[in-house]
Design an enzyme around this catalytic site. Sequence first.
Site, PDB file in Angstrom:
ATOM      1  N   HIS A  36      -3.677  -5.446   1.013  1.00 51.15           N
ATOM      2  CA  HIS A  36      -2.971  -5.725   2.280  1.00 51.15           C
ATOM      3  C   HIS A  36      -2.963  -7.219   2.617  1.00 51.15           C
ATOM      4  CE1 HIS A  36      -2.383  -1.623   3.873  1.00 51.15           C
ATOM      5  NE2 HIS A  36      -3.461  -1.332   3.183  1.00 51.15           N
TER       6      HIS A  36
ATOM      7  N   CYS B   9       0.830  -1.203   0.000  1.00 51.95           N
ATOM      8  CA  CYS B   9       0.000   0.000   0.000  1.00 51.95           C
ATOM      9  C   CYS B   9       0.867   1.256   0.000  1.00 51.95           C
ATOM     10  CB  CYS B   9      -0.985  -0.051   1.176  1.00 51.95           C
ATOM     11  SG  CYS B   9      -2.327   1.146   1.027  1.00 51.95           S
TER      12      CYS B   9
ATOM     13  N   GLU C   5      -1.137  -8.624   4.747  1.00 50.03           N
ATOM     14  CA  GLU C   5      -0.921  -8.771   6.203  1.00 50.03           C
ATOM     15  C   GLU C   5      -2.223  -8.640   6.989  1.00 50.03           C
ATOM     16  OE1 GLU C   5      -0.714  -6.080   4.604  1.00 50.03           O
ATOM     17  OE2 GLU C   5      -0.652  -4.275   5.848  1.00 50.03           O
TER      18      GLU C   5
END
Lengths: 86, 226
Positions: free
Chosen positions: B196, B87, B198
Amino acid sequence: MATKEFLVKVLIEPKPELLDPQGHAVEIAMHELGLETARETRVGKLVKYKVQAASEEEVRKKAIDISNELLVNPIIEIFSIEVETL
Amino acid sequence: MKAAVIVLPGSNCDMDAYHVLKDLLQLETELLWHRETDLSKFDLIVVPGGFAYGDYLRAGAIARFAPAVQALPDYIEAKRGFVLGICNGFQVLTEAGLLPGALARNIDRKFICKSVTLRIENADSPFTHLFKPGETLELPIAHAEGRYFDTPAQLEKLEKNKQIFLTYAEENPNGSVNNIAGIMNESKTVFGLMPHPERNSETLLGSGAGLKFFQSLVYSLEAVHG
């Protein structure tokens, strides 16, 4: 050498080939407010600063350098520079 | 093996990336303050999501001058390890010229925060090899400037070199050219993506599909380091 103070304005706008949704939205609002013939509206940004230098030529050169290095992303933006002696 | 997550002023996904690497993958991981310049002990460097330097001027424009980011070109040139930008980290890597292209304002002007469907376009890379080619997965996106843009010539080069590893599969949420969601450099050592992984690395938060990206990197590093 004596230096003078200058006012630099860097005008930044989205590249012509990049669709500018902000400009598009603003243009629609302008049309609705009666400015029906407004076209090719682009929304960019202005960076202005004061600087000491010996000549306007030097100011311009450094303004172009800092624009390419920091102020402007040449992949998506174009810019122009205005210099005023104070 | 050692990983670092660079902490820039305004990073806000640094702890998420740290959690995945440290807690889920048991990798020795450090949070690396942006003033640090010695990257030599790390095998993986993550530039996390967030709003580094408030995204002032352009997302990533000021962050690229942070000392830790300035140390990345030498690290990459030496092929010391992998670099991953997520990002805002992706935006930083493009601004720094470490990945091609730029991330412009989303086509509908909005900050978009939702889960999207993505497709693995190239499974032959250290970041994607645990996926099947063409496999789809869901990951969250959360950005206002995620519209990938580059010149037609540069896009052709990206396609030809198979540097686009991830695309938006169903809807294109931000107007990215060629539906691009993630790209890598030519030598397959630097990776950047707007979604994302994660934030979807545990079943508590969704399918957990994002973990496979990090596992891919760790297995690739293990293959090198044993």
